[in-house]
Scaffold this motif. Structure first.
Motif, PDB file in Angstrom:
ATOM      1  N   ALA A 192       0.870  -1.172   0.000  1.00 53.44           N
ATOM      2  CA  ALA A 192       0.000   0.000   0.000  1.00 53.44           C
ATOM      3  C   ALA A 192       0.904   1.219   0.000  1.00 53.44           C
ATOM      4  CB  ALA A 192      -0.907   0.000   1.233  1.00 53.44           C
ATOM      5  N   TRP A 193       0.563   2.207  -0.833  1.00 57.40           N
ATOM      6  CA  TRP A 193       1.367   3.424  -0.833  1.00 57.40           C
ATOM      7  C   TRP A 193       0.460   4.628  -1.021  1.00 57.40           C
ATOM      8  CZ3 TRP A 193       1.591   5.861  -5.740  1.00 57.40           C
ATOM      9  CH2 TRP A 193       1.288   5.035  -6.850  1.00 57.40           C
ATOM     10  N   THR A 194       0.801   5.697  -0.316  1.00 62.36           N
ATOM     11  CA  THR A 194      -0.046   6.885  -0.318  1.00 62.36           C
ATOM     12  C   THR A 194       0.612   8.008  -1.104  1.00 62.36           C
ATOM     13  OG1 THR A 194       0.914   7.838   1.712  1.00 62.36           O
ATOM     14  CG2 THR A 194      -0.897   6.255   1.975  1.00 62.36           C
ATOM     15  N   GLU A 195      -0.221   8.896  -1.595  1.00 62.76           N
ATOM     16  CA  GLU A 195       0.285  10.079  -2.280  1.00 62.76           C
ATOM     17  C   GLU A 195      -0.741  11.193  -2.134  1.00 62.76           C
ATOM     18  OE1 GLU A 195       0.782   9.512  -6.435  1.00 62.76           O
ATOM     19  OE2 GLU A 195      -1.231   8.715  -6.766  1.00 62.76           O
ATOM     20  N   ALA A 196      -0.259  12.427  -2.294  1.00 61.31           N
ATOM     21  CA  ALA A 196      -1.143  13.576  -2.198  1.00 61.31           C
ATOM     22  C   ALA A 196      -2.097  13.613  -3.389  1.00 61.31           C
ATOM     23  CB  ALA A 196      -0.318  14.859  -2.144  1.00 61.31           C
ATOM     24  N   ASN A 197      -3.325  14.093  -3.108  1.00 65.00           N
ATOM     25  CA  ASN A 197      -4.327  14.256  -4.152  1.00 65.00           C
ATOM     26  C   ASN A 197      -5.114  15.518  -3.829  1.00 65.00           C
ATOM     27  OD1 ASN A 197      -6.013  13.733  -6.368  1.00 65.00           O
ATOM     28  ND2 ASN A 197      -7.467  12.612  -5.070  1.00 65.00           N
ATOM     29  N   GLY A 198      -4.623  16.646  -4.323  1.00 66.09           N
ATOM     30  CA  GLY A 198      -5.211  17.912  -3.935  1.00 66.09           C
ATOM     31  C   GLY A 198      -4.928  18.184  -2.467  1.00 66.09           C
ATOM     32  N   ALA A 199      -5.978  18.467  -1.700  1.00 61.45           N
ATOM     33  CA  ALA A 199      -5.819  18.741  -0.270  1.00 61.45           C
ATOM     34  C   ALA A 199      -5.798  17.460   0.557  1.00 61.45           C
ATOM     35  CB  ALA A 199      -6.942  19.658   0.216  1.00 61.45           C
ATOM     36  N   GLY A 200      -6.081  16.307  -0.047  1.00 66.99           N
ATOM     37  CA  GLY A 200      -6.152  15.056   0.698  1.00 66.99           C
ATOM     38  C   GLY A 200      -5.081  14.069   0.289  1.00 66.99           C
ATOM     39  N   ARG A 201      -5.282  12.828   0.641  1.00 63.76           N
ATOM     40  CA  ARG A 201      -4.358  11.736   0.303  1.00 63.76           C
ATOM     41  C   ARG A 201      -5.157  10.581  -0.283  1.00 63.76           C
ATOM     42  NH1 ARG A 201       0.236  11.658   3.812  1.00 63.76           N
ATOM     43  NH2 ARG A 201       0.766  13.811   4.358  1.00 63.76           N
ATOM     44  N   VAL A 202      -4.546   9.872  -1.207  1.00 61.10           N
ATOM     45  CA  VAL A 202      -5.132   8.630  -1.706  1.00 61.10           C
ATOM     46  C   VAL A 202      -4.163   7.494  -1.423  1.00 61.10           C
ATOM     47  CG1 VAL A 202      -6.497   9.764  -3.494  1.00 61.10           C
ATOM     48  CG2 VAL A 202      -4.168   8.955  -4.018  1.00 61.10           C
ATOM     49  N   VAL A 203      -4.702   6.283  -1.411  1.00 65.67           N
ATOM     50  CA  VAL A 203      -3.881   5.104  -1.168  1.00 65.67           C
ATOM     51  C   VAL A 203      -4.069   4.117  -2.307  1.00 65.67           C
ATOM     52  CG1 VAL A 203      -5.674   3.991   0.241  1.00 65.67           C
ATOM     53  CG2 VAL A 203      -3.281   3.283   0.476  1.00 65.67           C
TER      54      VAL A 203
END
Length: 379
Positions: free
Chosen positions: A312-323
């Motif tokens: 699992a890896w996360t990244e920024a997506n606008g003001a939030g985060r996606v995984v």
């Protein structure tokens, strides 16, 4: 401050006492009485965050060396099995032996509740310094210490003999304990374990205790003290201390393959991934994904399950985060559910956590009490 070793030991004991308001006078006398310089050899490693560089007694001078020895610091003596005195130039690798900071040595022994006359099994002799502290308090005949690494064990035995201590020293797998030594009033581990080794439970008295740090591959850690109770159940509470040790060799993570990101499924994160970077948040995440390791990237966090290859890896997506999640396990789902459960009871520190080892040997960490949020350890 004078650089006389006796004065430096007294000063060290005073600093340890200032860090620990419950510091017992008998442990204070032990810190004052054990010459730590006899357990560090003539060189130690110092890290710059990436590499390890040897600090040599002959190069820094006797006064500076003694001040280093009697600082309340952990000094690494071996990296990947090689002693600091045997390297030329900086090296990379993992610490494999060290002399733990004296305040932590004493803290562990105080948490264990050791009393005069107790028989103690120490898991991890290391340099022998903590073993000497035990011998000073309890007498040599009441101390058994087991060390996994034969080279480390030989050096510790020499250090202890030179200091005038003759405990029972054993070379072997500390996770098996040492049955030949009989029952012990306390088992104290100076290494971390992923679960409580069953032989330790068999080798303590009915009123005995087990004090260790529960660790893992994330890595995260928690200090716990267990006592035996009725119906062959062992249980105890974690302390709030931010304490970590090297993992016991048999519990270390297998070699890491090259990591590659796979897109997998994508969704928004329900909790901030940065929670994993906190001491207790990391511990909760590790409970939820006990065979996972944590890596960091410039744009987020990476979890990789050592057993299945799930990631699992996360990244920024606008003001939030996606995984992104890929593989048979939904690692972030597991971690996120655990973090939400922890937040649901107020996000307490580890002093609210406990551990129960049941008669069927299942091992469960819980928050608040056995009826609260809980996770089973890998056994």
């Amino acid at each position: 401050m004078t650089d006389d070793p006796v004065s430096l030991r007294v000063s060290l004991a005073q600093r340890v006492a200032e860090k620990n308001v419950s510091f017992d006078s008998v442990w204070r006398r032990a810190v004052e009485g054990v010459a730590r310089e006899g357990f560090l050899g003539d060189a130690v490693f110092r890290s710059d965050g990436i590499r390890w560089e040897s600090v040599r007694r002959a190069e820094v001078g006797e006064d500076a060396w003694l001040r280093l020895v009697y600082s309340d610091e952990t000094w690494v003596t071996r990296v990947d099995g090689v002693h600091a005195a045997d390297v030329e130039g900086p090296v990379v690798g993992s610490p494999t032996s060290s002399s733990t900071l004296p305040s932590l040595v004493v803290r562990m022994l105080e948490v264990a509740g050791i009393r005069d006359g107790d028989r103690v099994l120490e898991i991890g002799t290391g340099t022998g310094y903590s073993t000497a502290i035990l011998c000073h308090r309890l007498g040599d005949a009441n101390v058994t210490s087991i060390e996994y690494d034969p080279g480390v064990a030989r050096q510790a035995a020499e250090n202890l003999r030179a200091a005038g201590y003759t405990p029972n020293l054993v070379v072997g797998d500390g996770l098996l304990g040492y049955r030949a030594g009989g029952e012990y009033d306390a088992v104290v581990a100076t290494c971390s374990v992923r679960h409580i080794p069953v032989p330790w439970l068999w080798q303590v008295t009915d009123t005995g205790s087990i004090t260790t740090t529960l660790g893992g591959w994330l890595p995260a850690s928690g200090l716990v003290r267990l006592t035996l109770g009725d119906n062959d159940i062992a249980s105890g509470r974690f302390l709030g201390d931010t304490v970590s040790y090297m993992l016991a060799r048999p519990h270390e993570r297998p070699p890491r393959p090259v990591f590659q990101r796979y897109a997998g499924t994508v969704r928004e994160c329900r909790v901030d991934p940065d929670l994993i970077e906190g001491w207790t948040g990391a511990f909760v995440a590790q409970l939820a994904a006990p065979s996972a390791e944590l890596m960091t990237a410039s744009d987020g966090l990476i979890l990789r399950d050592v057993a299945t290859g799930s990631q699992a890896w996360t990244e920024a997506n606008g003001a939030g985060r996606v995984v992104h999640q890929h593989g048979p396990l939904r690692l972030w789902d597991q971690v996120e559910d655990a973090l939400i459960a922890w937040q649901g009871v107020g996000s307490p520190d580890q002093s609210a956590f406990g551990l129960t080892v049941a008669a069927d040997l299942t091992q469960t960490v819980w928050i608040g009490g056995p009826e609260g949020p809980s996770w089973q350890l890998p056994v």
